[in-house]
Scaffold this active site. Structure first.
Site, PDB file in Angstrom:
ATOM      1  N   GLY A 105       0.800  -1.166   0.097  1.00 17.70           N
ATOM      2  CA  GLY A 105       0.146  -0.058   0.043  1.00 17.70           C
ATOM      3  C   GLY A 105       0.861   1.274   0.084  1.00 17.70           C
ATOM      4  N   GLY A 130       0.248   5.380   0.858  1.00 19.38           N
ATOM      5  CA  GLY A 130      -0.750   6.486   1.083  1.00 19.38           C
ATOM      6  C   GLY A 130       0.031   7.792   1.283  1.00 19.38           C
ATOM      7  N   GLY A 157       3.399   7.527   3.453  1.00 17.11           N
ATOM      8  CA  GLY A 157       4.321   6.589   3.101  1.00 17.11           C
ATOM      9  C   GLY A 157       4.012   5.369   2.488  1.00 17.11           C
ATOM     10  N   VAL A 206       3.685   0.833   2.899  1.00 16.40           N
ATOM     11  CA  VAL A 206       3.418  -0.193   3.485  1.00 16.40           C
ATOM     12  C   VAL A 206       3.725  -1.468   2.990  1.00 16.40           C
ATOM     13  CG1 VAL A 206       1.563  -1.299   4.960  1.00 16.40           C
ATOM     14  CG2 VAL A 206       1.459   0.887   4.581  1.00 16.40           C
ATOM     15  N   LYS A 235       5.039  -0.074   7.907  1.00 16.70           N
ATOM     16  CA  LYS A 235       4.576   1.191   7.422  1.00 16.70           C
ATOM     17  C   LYS A 235       5.988   2.091   7.573  1.00 16.70           C
ATOM     18  CE  LYS A 235       1.006   4.860   7.927  1.00 16.70           C
ATOM     19  NZ  LYS A 235      -0.328   4.705   8.522  1.00 16.70           N
ATOM     20  N   ASP A 241     -11.187   9.671  10.025  1.00 20.11           N
ATOM     21  CA  ASP A 241     -10.960   9.321   8.469  1.00 20.11           C
ATOM     22  C   ASP A 241     -11.403   7.884   8.368  1.00 20.11           C
ATOM     23  OD1 ASP A 241     -10.294   9.817   5.912  1.00 20.11           O
ATOM     24  OD2 ASP A 241      -8.184   9.729   6.226  1.00 20.11           O
TER      25      ASP A 241
HETATM   26  P1  ADP Z   1      -2.093   6.129   4.982  1.00 15.21           P
HETATM   27  O1  ADP Z   1      -2.141   7.027   6.080  1.00 15.21           O
HETATM   28  O2  ADP Z   1      -0.933   6.632   4.045  1.00 15.21           O
HETATM   29  O3  ADP Z   1      -3.298   6.035   4.202  1.00 15.21           O
HETATM   30  P2  ADP Z   1      -2.499   3.529   5.889  1.00 15.21           P
HETATM   31  O4  ADP Z   1      -2.072   3.101   7.106  1.00 15.21           O
HETATM   32  O5  ADP Z   1      -3.951   3.604   5.637  1.00 15.21           O
HETATM   33  O6  ADP Z   1      -1.657   4.854   5.451  1.00 15.21           O
HETATM   34  O7  ADP Z   1      -2.100   2.388   4.913  1.00 15.21           O
HETATM   35  C1  ADP Z   1      -2.191   2.558   3.614  1.00 15.21           C
HETATM   36  C2  ADP Z   1      -2.635   1.170   2.871  1.00 15.21           C
HETATM   37  O8  ADP Z   1      -1.520   0.095   3.199  1.00 15.21           O
HETATM   38  C3  ADP Z   1      -3.856   0.517   3.315  1.00 15.21           C
HETATM   39  O9  ADP Z   1      -5.065   1.081   2.751  1.00 15.21           O
HETATM   40  C4  ADP Z   1      -3.608  -1.038   3.183  1.00 15.21           C
HETATM   41  O10 ADP Z   1      -3.857  -1.391   1.868  1.00 15.21           O
HETATM   42  C5  ADP Z   1      -2.452  -1.019   3.491  1.00 15.21           C
HETATM   43  N1  ADP Z   1      -2.181  -1.635   4.866  1.00 15.21           N
HETATM   44  C6  ADP Z   1      -1.813  -0.768   5.854  1.00 15.21           C
HETATM   45  N2  ADP Z   1      -1.757  -1.392   7.154  1.00 15.21           N
HETATM   46  C7  ADP Z   1      -1.694  -2.683   6.839  1.00 15.21           C
HETATM   47  C8  ADP Z   1      -1.713  -3.923   7.540  1.00 15.21           C
HETATM   48  N3  ADP Z   1      -1.441  -3.949   8.780  1.00 15.21           N
HETATM   49  N4  ADP Z   1      -1.583  -5.082   6.933  1.00 15.21           N
HETATM   50  C9  ADP Z   1      -1.979  -5.100   5.487  1.00 15.21           C
HETATM   51  N5  ADP Z   1      -2.022  -4.063   4.759  1.00 15.21           N
HETATM   52  C10 ADP Z   1      -1.887  -2.743   5.298  1.00 15.21           C
END
Ligand code: ADP
Ligand code: MG
Length: 334
Positions: A11, A13, A16, A18, A33, A126
């Site tokens: 991922g 976002g 940063g 993930v 992350k 959010d």
């Molecule tokens: P941002 O603040 O950049 O939106 P997120 O914490 O929402 O960051 O993470 C972005 C994406 O990464 C999520 O929508 C998801 O697809 C993936 N992701 C985040 N945390 C996890 C996790 N613990 N396990 C698997 N995928 C994750």
């Protein structure tokens, strides 16, 4: 960081990247992350504070924080994917969610919210399908980067935190405030309850309920479905809209949720309608929502929602895909 072996990017976002990684000590998958370079490392302090306060089976758990040079890494339990991924997968495979699945997913998120709001005094701000993570039928609230204490002393939290389609009207109204000194729309954890209503609706529709292009268009799309606010339905909002000389928001009478989701039960429609009330004080709290008749039905037939399989149990009413596809033109039209 030598303890972890990066496997793939899962991922990206605003904050940063993930990655999925394997923890060589435990041989378990973890999600790492990483904050983007140039990012301010102190920017993640609120997220750490929130995560440390929020240990619950329906809130993603932080296993640790690692520092390497100037980089900060959050180590999370690994989740299979987001609710957004699950909705996309189901839509592309043309497998709608059964009401039992929707009930199971929403109940779990509400349990996480009940803990966050009432036992810890935090709000998320959010909530959206991409910030809800799913693993083996369990759903957890994640991305606490925007979470804050409800009574943090700053009564006038920033208005731009939530992703627009899930943003509550009291946050959208603030886009119209012209004077810095005029800060009429304080908000509270009920913004999460609004988002929850739109997310439950999205599980029925397989499509976002209110898909606005900017704040005025977002308000217009809300009016198109639930009708513009009235002095009866939202006295404070009407007072401030008049005071701020806000333009007409949208149609007075909406098409109604029933027209958009004819296959949903009465109690589902009633729950979504109450969560998506213009007046935040009329939205049920997470605790109250869990008492809603929607959650009383068929408690023992909840199917575990998940990826790449579908277990529609006998007693679940599942909309026919033809019904869903007739919904799309209606949804696209407003
Ligand atoms: P941002 O603040 O950049 O939106 P997120 O914490 O929402 O960051 O993470 C972005 C994406 O990464 C999520 O929508 C998801 O697809 C993936 N992701 C985040 N945390 C996890 C996790 N613990 N396990 C698997 N995928 C994750
Ligand atoms: Mg996110």
């Amino acid at each position: 960081m030598g303890r972890y072996e990066i496997l793939k990017l899962v991922g990206e976002g605003s904050f940063g990247w993930v990655y999925q990684a394997i923890d060589n000590y435990t041989s378990q998958f973890v999600a790492i992350k990483q904050l983007k370079p140039n990012g301010d490392p102190s920017a993640c302090e609120p997220e750490i504070l929130a995560l440390q306060n929020l240990e619950h089976p329906n809130i993603v758990s932080l296993k640790g924080v690692e520092h390497q040079d100037d980089d900060v890494f959050f180590i999370f339990e690994y989740m299979e994917g987001s609710l957004g991924d699950l909705i996309n997968e189901r839509r592309s495979r043309r497998i709608p969610f059964s009401e039992a699945e929707i009930r199971s997913l929403s109940r779990q998120v509400l349990q996480g919210l009940e803990f966050m709001h009432h036992q810890r005094g935090f709000m998320h701000r959010d909530l959206k399908p991409e910030n809800l993570l799913v693993n083996n039928g369990v759903i957890k609230i994640s991305d606490l980067g925007t979470a804050t204490e409800i009574d943090c002393g700053d009564q006038f939290h920033h208005h731009y935190v939530t992703t627009r389609w899930y943003r509550a009207p009291e946050m959208l109204f603030r886009a119209f405030v012209k004077h810095e000194r005029l800060r009429p729309f304080e908000y509270d954890e009920k913004v999460d309850m609004w988002a929850m209503g739109t997310i439950i609706a999205e599980l029925f529709l397989m499509w976002p309920l209110f898909k606005g292009d900017d704040a005025p268009d977002q308000l217009y799309k809300i009016c198109h479905v639930i009708g513009a606010p009235t002095w009866d339905s939202w006295t404070e909002g009407m007072f401030l809209a008049t005071f701020m000389k806000m333009p007409k928001l949208g149609p007075e009478n909406g098409v109604g949720l029933r027209a958009l989701m004819p296959y949903a039960s009465e109690s589902a429609i009633d729950l979504i309608e109450s969560l998506c009330s213009w007046d935040p004080s009329k939205r049920p709290s997470a605790k109250e929502a869990l008492q809603h008749p929607f959650f009383k039905r068929g408690q023992n037939v909840d199917a575990p929602p998940g990826f790449s399989y579908c277990t529609h149990t006998r007693n679940n009413v599942v909309p026919k895909m033809t019904e869903l596809s007739t919904m799309q033109p209606i949804l696209g039209a407003y």
